[in-house]
Design a protein around this motif. Structure first.
Motif, PDB file in Angstrom:
ATOM      1  N   ALA A   1      24.854  93.614  43.008  1.00 35.06           N
ATOM      2  CA  ALA A   1      23.310  93.301  42.503  1.00 35.06           C
ATOM      3  C   ALA A   1      22.527  94.523  43.292  1.00 35.06           C
ATOM      4  O   ALA A   1      23.004  95.196  44.124  1.00 35.06           O
ATOM      5  N   SER A   2      21.320  94.413  42.508  1.00 33.50           N
ATOM      6  CA  SER A   2      20.295  95.365  43.227  1.00 33.50           C
ATOM      7  C   SER A   2      19.796  95.128  44.370  1.00 33.50           C
ATOM      8  O   SER A   2      19.548  95.920  45.208  1.00 33.50           O
ATOM      9  N   TYR A   3      19.777  93.762  44.476  1.00 33.16           N
ATOM     10  CA  TYR A   3      19.059  93.408  45.893  1.00 33.16           C
ATOM     11  C   TYR A   3      19.783  92.031  46.327  1.00 33.16           C
ATOM     12  O   TYR A   3      19.977  91.335  45.341  1.00 33.16           O
ATOM     13  N   TRP A   4      19.981  92.031  47.688  1.00 35.94           N
ATOM     14  CA  TRP A   4      20.484  90.745  48.181  1.00 35.94           C
ATOM     15  C   TRP A   4      19.568  90.178  49.424  1.00 35.94           C
ATOM     16  O   TRP A   4      18.869  90.906  50.058  1.00 35.94           O
ATOM     17  N   GLY A   5      19.366  88.874  49.278  1.00 39.24           N
ATOM     18  CA  GLY A   5      18.852  88.199  50.208  1.00 39.24           C
ATOM     19  C   GLY A   5      19.350  88.035  51.485  1.00 39.24           C
ATOM     20  O   GLY A   5      20.707  88.494  51.431  1.00 39.24           O
ATOM     21  N   GLN A   6      18.826  87.491  52.449  1.00 41.29           N
ATOM     22  CA  GLN A   6      19.593  87.349  53.937  1.00 41.29           C
ATOM     23  C   GLN A   6      20.555  86.461  54.045  1.00 41.29           C
ATOM     24  O   GLN A   6      21.296  86.470  54.975  1.00 41.29           O
ATOM     25  N   GLY A   7      20.421  85.142  53.348  1.00 45.98           N
ATOM     26  CA  GLY A   7      21.028  84.169  53.318  1.00 45.98           C
ATOM     27  C   GLY A   7      20.445  83.042  53.898  1.00 45.98           C
ATOM     28  O   GLY A   7      19.816  83.261  54.954  1.00 45.98           O
ATOM     29  N   THR A   8      20.971  81.815  53.857  1.00 43.48           N
ATOM     30  CA  THR A   8      20.556  80.676  54.390  1.00 43.48           C
ATOM     31  C   THR A   8      21.791  79.663  54.328  1.00 43.48           C
ATOM     32  O   THR A   8      22.247  79.483  53.365  1.00 43.48           O
ATOM     33  N   GLN A   9      21.798  79.177  55.529  1.00 44.55           N
ATOM     34  CA  GLN A   9      22.903  78.132  55.792  1.00 44.55           C
ATOM     35  C   GLN A   9      22.795  76.730  55.287  1.00 44.55           C
ATOM     36  O   GLN A   9      21.832  76.283  55.544  1.00 44.55           O
ATOM     37  N   VAL A  10      23.775  76.430  54.420  1.00 44.55           N
ATOM     38  CA  VAL A  10      23.824  74.979  54.050  1.00 44.55           C
ATOM     39  C   VAL A  10      25.097  74.350  54.499  1.00 44.55           C
ATOM     40  O   VAL A  10      26.142  74.954  54.193  1.00 44.55           O
ATOM     41  N   THR A  11      24.838  73.127  55.417  1.00 41.97           N
ATOM     42  CA  THR A  11      25.782  72.509  55.796  1.00 41.97           C
ATOM     43  C   THR A  11      25.934  71.044  55.490  1.00 41.97           C
ATOM     44  O   THR A  11      24.834  70.310  55.612  1.00 41.97           O
ATOM     45  N   VAL A  12      27.058  70.657  54.947  1.00 43.06           N
ATOM     46  CA  VAL A  12      27.000  69.072  54.363  1.00 43.06           C
ATOM     47  C   VAL A  12      28.202  68.553  55.058  1.00 43.06           C
ATOM     48  O   VAL A  12      29.269  68.884  55.219  1.00 43.06           O
ATOM     49  N   SER A  13      27.540  67.489  55.923  1.00 42.26           N
ATOM     50  CA  SER A  13      28.474  66.828  56.825  1.00 42.26           C
ATOM     51  C   SER A  13      28.694  65.477  56.037  1.00 42.26           C
ATOM     52  O   SER A  13      28.122  64.956  55.247  1.00 42.26           O
ATOM     53  N   SER A  14      30.025  65.150  56.432  1.00 47.64           N
ATOM     54  CA  SER A  14      30.660  63.650  56.089  1.00 47.64           C
ATOM     55  C   SER A  14      30.837  62.887  57.359  1.00 47.64           C
ATOM     56  O   SER A  14      30.813  61.730  56.988  1.00 47.64           O
TER      57      SER A  14
END
Length: 122
Positions: free
Chosen positions: A109-122
């Motif tokens: 990709a030309s640019y990437w963002g820094q990322g954001t954590q998604v956690t799905v709990s059961s």
């Protein structure tokens, strides 16, 4: 261009989250934007892309019917609405500008963002 992803968090199975990716730069409306994710110990994988105008979208089979990508060019922002979340959706989610497939499921990709954590709990 700088990409700033936000909106991640902890959610229960079946819940929803909306991720946002704010972009700087005057060429945003001409850029294809994408969302990708990387679970712990796994390769980064494609989630969704959207054309510059927003009229064309493509979503991975694993999230089809649950995730929706959209954009607001007036706000230089792309969104990922995630519904009916499952534990396997747990990952760091990245936005990207002008993603291109490299083969074998990987993308540049030309640019990437820094990322954001998604956690799905059961």
């Amino acid at each position: 261009v700088q990409l700033q992803a936000s909106g991640g968090g902890l959610v229960q199975v079946g819940g929803s989250l909306r991720l946002s990716c704010a972009a700087s730069g005057r060429t945003f409306s001409r850029s294809v934007m994408g969302w990708f994710r990387q679970a712990s110990g796994k390769e980064r994988e494609f989630v969704a892309t959207i054309s510059g105008s927003g009229t064309s979208t493509y979503v991975a089979n694993s999230v089809k019917g649950r995730f929706t990508i959209s954009r607001d060019n007036a706000k230089n922002t792309v969104y990922l609405q995630m519904n009916s979340l499952k534990p396997e959706d747990t990952a760091v989610y990245y936005c990207a500008a002008d993603p291109l497939p490299k083969g074998g499921g990987s993308y540049s990709a030309s640019y990437w963002g820094q990322g954001t954590q998604v956690t799905v709990s059961s």
